[in-house]
Design a protein around this motif. Structure first.
Motif, PDB file in Angstrom:
ATOM      1  N   THR A 229      60.318  35.761  24.436  1.00 35.93           N
ATOM      2  CA  THR A 229      60.348  36.999  23.676  1.00 35.93           C
ATOM      3  C   THR A 229      59.232  36.929  22.637  1.00 35.93           C
ATOM      4  N   ASN A 230      58.452  37.994  22.528  1.00 38.85           N
ATOM      5  CA  ASN A 230      57.258  38.004  21.677  1.00 38.85           C
ATOM      6  C   ASN A 230      57.478  38.940  20.491  1.00 38.85           C
ATOM      7  N   VAL A 231      57.236  38.413  19.294  1.00 41.35           N
ATOM      8  CA  VAL A 231      57.414  39.182  18.068  1.00 41.35           C
ATOM      9  C   VAL A 231      56.051  39.403  17.432  1.00 41.35           C
ATOM     10  N   THR A 232      55.783  40.636  16.985  1.00 35.55           N
ATOM     11  CA  THR A 232      54.500  40.986  16.378  1.00 35.55           C
ATOM     12  C   THR A 232      54.729  41.651  15.030  1.00 35.55           C
ATOM     13  N   ILE A 233      53.908  41.254  14.055  1.00 30.80           N
ATOM     14  CA  ILE A 233      53.870  41.916  12.751  1.00 30.80           C
ATOM     15  C   ILE A 233      52.475  42.501  12.580  1.00 30.80           C
ATOM     16  N   ARG A 234      52.361  43.781  12.150  1.00 35.79           N
ATOM     17  CA  ARG A 234      51.040  44.396  12.055  1.00 35.79           C
ATOM     18  C   ARG A 234      51.035  45.580  11.104  1.00 35.79           C
ATOM     19  N   ASN A 235      49.836  45.849  10.574  1.00 34.43           N
ATOM     20  CA  ASN A 235      49.519  47.123   9.950  1.00 34.43           C
ATOM     21  C   ASN A 235      48.090  47.476  10.344  1.00 34.43           C
ATOM     22  N   ASN A 236      47.455  48.385   9.653  1.00 35.79           N
ATOM     23  CA  ASN A 236      46.117  48.811  10.059  1.00 35.79           C
ATOM     24  C   ASN A 236      45.048  47.757   9.830  1.00 35.79           C
ATOM     25  N   ASN A 237      45.353  46.724   9.046  1.00 32.91           N
ATOM     26  CA  ASN A 237      44.328  45.757   8.666  1.00 32.91           C
ATOM     27  C   ASN A 237      44.572  44.343   9.159  1.00 32.91           C
ATOM     28  N   ALA A 238      45.790  43.995   9.493  1.00 32.63           N
ATOM     29  CA  ALA A 238      46.089  42.615   9.886  1.00 32.63           C
ATOM     30  C   ALA A 238      47.239  42.601  10.880  1.00 32.63           C
ATOM     31  N   ASN A 239      47.312  41.544  11.672  1.00 30.52           N
ATOM     32  CA  ASN A 239      48.416  41.383  12.611  1.00 30.52           C
ATOM     33  C   ASN A 239      48.593  39.915  12.959  1.00 30.52           C
ATOM     34  N   ALA A 240      49.800  39.562  13.373  1.00 30.17           N
ATOM     35  CA  ALA A 240      50.108  38.196  13.811  1.00 30.17           C
ATOM     36  C   ALA A 240      51.201  38.274  14.872  1.00 30.17           C
ATOM     37  N   LYS A 241      51.270  37.237  15.699  1.00 27.88           N
ATOM     38  CA  LYS A 241      52.206  37.231  16.821  1.00 27.88           C
ATOM     39  C   LYS A 241      52.829  35.852  16.973  1.00 27.88           C
ATOM     40  N   ALA A 242      54.113  35.821  17.337  1.00 30.27           N
ATOM     41  CA  ALA A 242      54.808  34.563  17.597  1.00 30.27           C
ATOM     42  C   ALA A 242      55.544  34.688  18.927  1.00 30.27           C
ATOM     43  N   ASP A 243      55.410  33.678  19.775  1.00 31.39           N
ATOM     44  CA  ASP A 243      56.065  33.655  21.082  1.00 31.39           C
ATOM     45  C   ASP A 243      57.243  32.682  21.031  1.00 31.39           C
ATOM     46  N   PHE A 244      58.444  33.220  21.219  1.00 30.29           N
ATOM     47  CA  PHE A 244      59.646  32.400  21.166  1.00 30.29           C
ATOM     48  C   PHE A 244      60.131  32.068  22.581  1.00 30.29           C
ATOM     49  N   ARG A 245      60.457  30.785  22.803  1.00 30.79           N
ATOM     50  CA  ARG A 245      61.070  30.380  24.072  1.00 30.79           C
ATOM     51  C   ARG A 245      62.576  30.319  23.864  1.00 30.79           C
ATOM     52  N   ILE A 246      63.283  31.150  24.609  1.00 29.51           N
ATOM     53  CA  ILE A 246      64.732  31.241  24.493  1.00 29.51           C
ATOM     54  C   ILE A 246      65.366  30.606  25.733  1.00 29.51           C
ATOM     55  N   THR A 247      66.169  29.577  25.510  1.00 26.72           N
ATOM     56  CA  THR A 247      66.868  28.913  26.606  1.00 26.72           C
ATOM     57  C   THR A 247      68.287  29.456  26.695  1.00 26.72           C
ATOM     58  N   VAL A 248      68.600  30.099  27.831  1.00 29.24           N
ATOM     59  CA  VAL A 248      69.919  30.692  28.036  1.00 29.24           C
ATOM     60  C   VAL A 248      70.797  29.698  28.774  1.00 29.24           C
ATOM     61  N   LYS A 249      72.008  29.492  28.219  1.00 25.59           N
ATOM     62  CA  LYS A 249      72.991  28.614  28.848  1.00 25.59           C
ATOM     63  C   LYS A 249      74.206  29.427  29.272  1.00 25.59           C
ATOM     64  N   THR A 250      74.868  28.935  30.296  1.00 27.21           N
ATOM     65  CA  THR A 250      76.077  29.609  30.786  1.00 27.21           C
ATOM     66  C   THR A 250      77.214  29.366  29.808  1.00 27.21           C
ATOM     67  N   SER A 251      78.045  30.381  29.579  1.00 24.54           N
ATOM     68  CA  SER A 251      79.165  30.247  28.645  1.00 24.54           C
ATOM     69  C   SER A 251      80.212  29.294  29.213  1.00 24.54           C
ATOM     70  N   VAL A 252      81.015  28.710  28.302  1.00 24.49           N
ATOM     71  CA  VAL A 252      82.083  27.780  28.708  1.00 24.49           C
ATOM     72  C   VAL A 252      83.090  28.478  29.607  1.00 24.49           C
ATOM     73  N   LEU A 253      83.409  29.734  29.262  1.00 17.65           N
ATOM     74  CA  LEU A 253      84.377  30.482  30.070  1.00 17.65           C
ATOM     75  C   LEU A 253      83.860  30.687  31.477  1.00 17.65           C
ATOM     76  N   THR A 254      82.598  31.033  31.592  1.00 15.19           N
ATOM     77  CA  THR A 254      82.014  31.219  32.920  1.00 15.19           C
ATOM     78  C   THR A 254      82.043  29.917  33.711  1.00 15.19           C
ATOM     79  N   GLY A 255      81.777  28.815  32.999  1.00 11.12           N
ATOM     80  CA  GLY A 255      81.815  27.519  33.675  1.00 11.12           C
ATOM     81  C   GLY A 255      83.199  27.183  34.189  1.00 11.12           C
TER      82      GLY A 255
END
Length: 279
Positions: A229-255
């Protein structure tokens, strides 16, 4: 009258004609230049940050009675760059017909470490021994900069499918100019949701930082694995971006449900074998 005298008179006549023509052209050119300068800019003085490009819209007119090719030069501080553009194309010279005007965009790029202040930029359009000068000014007021990270610098998280996860985002103004109206946005996997509180930073002083809470919602039945999931902060003069790695696990109930289903299936097979297997 001898032939020699006639040739001499013709030569004198041509010389006088050329002198009158050159003199009249010079007077005409001076008159035109006095009434309307041949090299002008819509804005002579522009104020901006050091990490932006200064764009000057200029007009260069050929007041001579013949077509002329003008060579273009800019006097710049050390490390700065200049680019001349005519009809969107980069040029170092421009050919202008008599009485016509060329629109020239001058792009000035300062170095990132340029100190705030006013800088003179003399621009010259040179043709033969004639030169037309235009004195531009670039006022450096600082730099724009912003970063986006987390309190620990970690850009990975674990989440269970069908649940929510809060992410803390740290926004910092790394420039020397205040930042206004910074907007947050995200690109997520299909059907995922990421909301921010607050959704906008109205003002951030140089060197200051603020923390934003991002709430991630992962849909039910999401397959286990790694997602981005990619998050961006910006205005007309500056911007920055961060890329998050999200690890999804199966719920205990599903298991547990999966284990129960497997046990039921094994029990059914065992029952069938006991009932029909030995006949």
């Amino acid at each position: 009258m001898s032939a020699t005298t006639t040739k001499h008179q013709r030569r004198m006549t041509r010389t006088l004609y050329l002198f009158i023509l050159l003199f009249s052209n010079q007077v005409w050119a001076q008159a035109v230049s006095k009434s309307s300068p041949p090299f002008t800019a819509r804005l002579m003085n522009i104020e901006a940050a050091a990490n932006t490009t200064f764009n000057y819209n200029t007009k260069l007119k050929n007041v001579a009675p013949v077509s002329r090719v003008f060579q273009l030069f800019a006097g710049l501080p050390a490390g700065w760059n200049a680019n001349f553009k005519v009809e969107g194309m980069s040029v170092t010279s421009v050919n202008i017909d008599s009485g016509r005007t060329a629109d020239i965009t001058i792009e000035i790029v300062p170095t990132l470490d340029t100190k705030p202040g006013k800088y003179e930029i003399p621009v010259t359009a040179l043709v033969g021994t004639d030169s037309l000068k235009l004195n531009l000014e670039a006022v450096i007021k600082g730099t724009y900069g912003v970063t986006l990270t987390t309190p620990t610098g970690k850009l990975s998280e674990e989440v269970t499918e069908g649940s929510t996860k809060e992410l803390q985002l740290v926004i910092k103004n790394t420039g020397t100019i205040p930042l206004d109206n910074l907007d947050l946005s995200a690109q997520n996997p299909s059907q995922w949701q990421l909301t921010f509180a607050p959704t906008k930073i109205l003002h951030l002083e140089p060197g200051a930082d603020t923390t934003i809470v991002a709430t991630l919602q992962v849909p039910d039945k999401t397959l286990a694995g790694d997602y981005m999931t990619n998050v961006t902060i910006r205005n007309n003069n500056a911007n920055a971006k961060a890329d998050f790695r999200i690890t999804v696990k199966t719920s205990v109930l599903t298991g547990w449900l999966g284990l129960v289903i497997i046990l039921i299936a094994l029990g059914a097979v065992y029952f069938l074998i006991r009932k029909y297997g030995r006949r």
